[in-house]
Design a protein around this motif. Structure first.
Motif: not given
Length: 230
Positions: A3-7, A220-227
């Motif tokens: 949520l912080e990333n989305i903001e 990536t900017g929202i959910f972080g690095e992909r696995n």
């Protein structure tokens, strides 16, 4: 954290729009949830974002069945013709149409359910051999051909710009995409609108917005690095 990333992404979108005198409401943020579990999307939903992008049909279908029905699903990855049938009634927009054969298959499968497929034409603006999409000089020809298909509506264009450390390097491609979009719109082709310009990802979406993007695809900017190991 999601949520912080989305903001933060929303703030960046607003800043980019203000820089060039655009209304942030003109830009749709697509949260790219590929390789992430459906629980990550559930975590993002309180932000109000309802547009989510998937690269693989199987992932989109699995998440569609587990998550609220008001989510708008975007198929943003390369689409194989034998997978089209699984998207009927589930996808809001197919971003990655790059051949008439694929469009024919979409027409065939959506006609069976008497549904309309909204699509974007994928342009390989940088002409990278490793990327899908058609060269810009073939866009008008393909669009005119697809426009005659009854169950398809072309809504605009999409591109995946080269990976680069410096987003400014992609500005020229985004600018060319905007020009191509305007040029095609001016042709007033039947059954075609150029309302959507899907371009810009985590590393360069602010530059893309400055050059006219109406949809940005941020993962990536929202959910972080992909696995990719799952």
């Amino acid at each position: 954290m999601i949520l912080e990333n989305i903001e933060q992404v929303k703030k960046n979108i607003t800043t980019a729009c203000q820089k060039v005198g655009r209304d942030p409401a003109q830009v749709t943020l697509i949260a790219v949830s590929k390789t992430k579990p459906y629980t990550a999307i559930a975590e993002a939903l309180p932000s109000g974002i309802l547009d989510y992008g998937e690269n693989k049909v199987q992932e989109l279908v699995e998440k569609y069945e587990r998550l609220p029905s008001d989510i708008r699903w975007h198929m943003i990855g390369h689409l194989q013709r034998n997978k089209v049938k699984y998207l009927v009634g589930k996808t809001s927009l197919i971003h990655s149409v790059d051949s008439y054969r694929l469009a024919e298959q979409i027409e065939k499968e959506f006609a069976k359910e008497n549904k309309i497929a909204e699509i974007l034409i994928e342009i390989n603006m940088a002409e990278e051999e490793s990327k899908f999409g058609i060269p810009a000089n073939e866009a008008e020809w393909l669009i005119e051909k697809i426009s005659l298909l009854e169950h398809i509506r072309i809504k605009g264009l999409m591109t995946i710009a080269p990976y680069t450390e410096d987003p400014e390097e992609n500005r020229k491609y985004f600018r060319k995409m905007k020009k191509l979009s305007v040029d095609i719109a001016a042709k007033n082709i039947y059954n075609v609108s150029m309302d959507v310009l899907s371009m810009g990802m985590t590393g360069d979406y602010q530059v893309a917005i400055e050059e006219g993007a109406t949809m940005v695809r941020v993962g990536t900017g929202i959910f972080g690095e992909r696995n990719y190991n799952t």
